[in-house]
Scaffold this motif. Sequence first.
Motif, PDB file in Angstrom:
ATOM      1  N   THR A  38      -1.066   6.866 -10.913  1.00  0.00           N
ATOM      2  CA  THR A  38      -1.733   7.832  -9.124  1.00  0.00           C
ATOM      3  C   THR A  38      -3.305   8.715  -9.764  1.00  0.00           C
ATOM      4  N   LEU A  39      -3.209   8.903 -11.171  1.00  0.00           N
ATOM      5  CA  LEU A  39      -4.246   9.331 -11.696  1.00  0.00           C
ATOM      6  C   LEU A  39      -5.878   8.317 -11.070  1.00  0.00           C
ATOM      7  N   THR A  40      -4.930   7.844 -12.111  1.00  0.00           N
ATOM      8  CA  THR A  40      -6.358   6.502 -12.521  1.00  0.00           C
ATOM      9  C   THR A  40      -6.754   6.111 -11.385  1.00  0.00           C
ATOM     10  N   THR A  41      -5.848   5.416 -10.220  1.00  0.00           N
ATOM     11  CA  THR A  41      -6.263   4.928  -9.390  1.00  0.00           C
ATOM     12  C   THR A  41      -6.752   5.349  -8.073  1.00  0.00           C
ATOM     13  N   GLY A  42      -6.083   6.395  -7.761  1.00  0.00           N
ATOM     14  CA  GLY A  42      -6.154   7.453  -6.291  1.00  0.00           C
ATOM     15  C   GLY A  42      -5.407   7.049  -5.402  1.00  0.00           C
ATOM     16  N   ARG A  43      -4.522   5.540  -6.375  1.00  0.00           N
ATOM     17  CA  ARG A  43      -2.900   5.659  -5.085  1.00  0.00           C
ATOM     18  C   ARG A  43      -2.158   6.172  -4.612  1.00  0.00           C
ATOM     19  N   CYS A  44      -0.508   7.129  -4.287  1.00  0.00           N
ATOM     20  CA  CYS A  44       0.057   7.329  -4.985  1.00  0.00           C
ATOM     21  C   CYS A  44       0.744   6.021  -4.814  1.00  0.00           C
ATOM     22  N   THR A  45       1.019   6.599  -6.817  1.00  0.00           N
ATOM     23  CA  THR A  45       2.333   5.314  -7.190  1.00  0.00           C
ATOM     24  C   THR A  45       3.654   5.553  -7.471  1.00  0.00           C
ATOM     25  N   TYR A  46       4.682   5.409  -7.263  1.00  0.00           N
ATOM     26  CA  TYR A  46       5.886   6.241  -7.986  1.00  0.00           C
ATOM     27  C   TYR A  46       6.558   5.461  -8.548  1.00  0.00           C
ATOM     28  N   TRP A  47       8.426   5.717  -8.402  1.00  0.00           N
ATOM     29  CA  TRP A  47       9.543   5.048  -8.916  1.00  0.00           C
ATOM     30  C   TRP A  47      10.372   5.078  -8.433  1.00  0.00           C
ATOM     31  N   SER A  48      10.628   4.547  -7.706  1.00  0.00           N
ATOM     32  CA  SER A  48      11.609   4.284  -7.025  1.00  0.00           C
ATOM     33  C   SER A  48      13.039   3.467  -7.721  1.00  0.00           C
ATOM     34  N   ARG A  49      13.644   4.679  -8.089  1.00  0.00           N
ATOM     35  CA  ARG A  49      15.488   4.488  -8.412  1.00  0.00           C
ATOM     36  C   ARG A  49      16.319   3.531  -7.775  1.00  0.00           C
ATOM     37  N   SER A  50      16.380   3.327  -6.476  1.00  0.00           N
ATOM     38  CA  SER A  50      16.584   2.093  -6.068  1.00  0.00           C
ATOM     39  C   SER A  50      16.476   1.141  -6.840  1.00  0.00           C
ATOM     40  N   ARG A  51      15.261   0.413  -6.793  1.00  0.00           N
ATOM     41  CA  ARG A  51      14.726  -0.543  -6.830  1.00  0.00           C
ATOM     42  C   ARG A  51      14.298  -0.772  -8.354  1.00  0.00           C
ATOM     43  N   GLN A  52      14.108   0.520  -9.195  1.00  0.00           N
ATOM     44  CA  GLN A  52      14.065   0.589 -10.584  1.00  0.00           C
ATOM     45  C   GLN A  52      12.920   0.057 -10.946  1.00  0.00           C
ATOM     46  N   ALA A  53      11.676   0.382  -9.941  1.00  0.00           N
ATOM     47  CA  ALA A  53      10.217  -0.113 -10.282  1.00  0.00           C
ATOM     48  C   ALA A  53       9.381   0.629  -9.357  1.00  0.00           C
ATOM     49  N   TYR A  54       7.791   0.586 -10.139  1.00  0.00           N
ATOM     50  CA  TYR A  54       7.352   1.193  -9.585  1.00  0.00           C
ATOM     51  C   TYR A  54       6.447   1.024  -7.926  1.00  0.00           C
ATOM     52  N   TRP A  55       6.256   1.550  -6.726  1.00  0.00           N
ATOM     53  CA  TRP A  55       6.165   1.184  -5.879  1.00  0.00           C
ATOM     54  C   TRP A  55       4.640   2.116  -5.770  1.00  0.00           C
ATOM     55  N   VAL A  56       3.734   1.177  -4.959  1.00  0.00           N
ATOM     56  CA  VAL A  56       2.570   1.707  -4.366  1.00  0.00           C
ATOM     57  C   VAL A  56       2.440   2.211  -2.802  1.00  0.00           C
ATOM     58  N   LYS A  57       2.075   3.714  -2.857  1.00  0.00           N
ATOM     59  CA  LYS A  57       2.229   3.642  -1.221  1.00  0.00           C
ATOM     60  C   LYS A  57       1.902   2.894  -0.535  1.00  0.00           C
ATOM     61  N   GLY A  58       2.096   2.284   0.262  1.00  0.00           N
ATOM     62  CA  GLY A  58       1.208   1.873   1.834  1.00  0.00           C
ATOM     63  C   GLY A  58       0.738   0.404   1.071  1.00  0.00           C
ATOM     64  N   ASP A  59       1.434  -0.800   0.290  1.00  0.00           N
ATOM     65  CA  ASP A  59       1.183  -1.790  -0.289  1.00  0.00           C
ATOM     66  C   ASP A  59       2.086  -2.954   0.366  1.00  0.00           C
ATOM     67  N   THR A  60       2.884  -2.511   0.884  1.00  0.00           N
ATOM     68  CA  THR A  60       3.987  -3.622   1.634  1.00  0.00           C
ATOM     69  C   THR A  60       3.909  -2.901   3.473  1.00  0.00           C
ATOM     70  N   SER A  61       3.396  -1.619   3.423  1.00  0.00           N
ATOM     71  CA  SER A  61       2.962  -1.201   4.938  1.00  0.00           C
ATOM     72  C   SER A  61       2.139  -0.559   6.028  1.00  0.00           C
ATOM     73  N   GLY A  62       0.583  -0.543   4.345  1.00  0.00           N
ATOM     74  CA  GLY A  62       0.150  -0.345   4.852  1.00  0.00           C
ATOM     75  C   GLY A  62      -0.861   0.958   5.310  1.00  0.00           C
ATOM     76  N   HIS A  63       0.958   1.767   5.069  1.00  0.00           N
ATOM     77  CA  HIS A  63       0.413   3.189   5.312  1.00  0.00           C
ATOM     78  C   HIS A  63       0.150   3.711   4.021  1.00  0.00           C
ATOM     79  N   VAL A  64      -1.142   3.836   3.612  1.00  0.00           N
ATOM     80  CA  VAL A  64      -1.510   4.446   2.258  1.00  0.00           C
ATOM     81  C   VAL A  64      -2.229   4.885   2.006  1.00  0.00           C
ATOM     82  N   GLN A  65      -1.746   6.164   0.976  1.00  0.00           N
ATOM     83  CA  GLN A  65      -2.076   7.412   0.609  1.00  0.00           C
ATOM     84  C   GLN A  65      -2.626   7.558  -0.677  1.00  0.00           C
ATOM     85  N   HIS A  66      -4.251   8.381  -0.257  1.00  0.00           N
ATOM     86  CA  HIS A  66      -5.276   7.874  -0.674  1.00  0.00           C
ATOM     87  C   HIS A  66      -5.807   9.035  -1.308  1.00  0.00           C
TER      88      HIS A  66
END
Length: 126
Positions: free
Chosen positions: A57-85
Amino acid sequence: MTSTTPQPPDPRGGLVPAIAARLKRGADGLVPAIAQQYDTGEVLMLGWMDDEALHRTLTTGRCTYWSRSRQAYWVKGDTSGHVQHVKSVALDCDGDTVLVQVDQVGAACHTGDRTCFDADQLPLGQ
């Protein structure tokens, strides 16, 4: 003496050690991350971050979260287009919560709502 000068990310990867040392993680290694619209103060959502998600998150300027249900990283907006800058990132006084101020594009909630907190207001005085 503690330095208040911002430190660049560790070139070897991961969080800057001084930031990592301030985090108080849960037993699962995660900290809650509140996403807030930077210009209006609107609270958009709550996600979870570990050290790597915060580093991304700090280095890319895009919010990256840890999905507890999928046990994987996800970048907000990568699939939906609803990006967080990302506009700014702060730790609370205890180091156990991250506040990420963002410029939200589209809906923040997976339901399609602007925020995760506008659909179910609870009655006061009950």
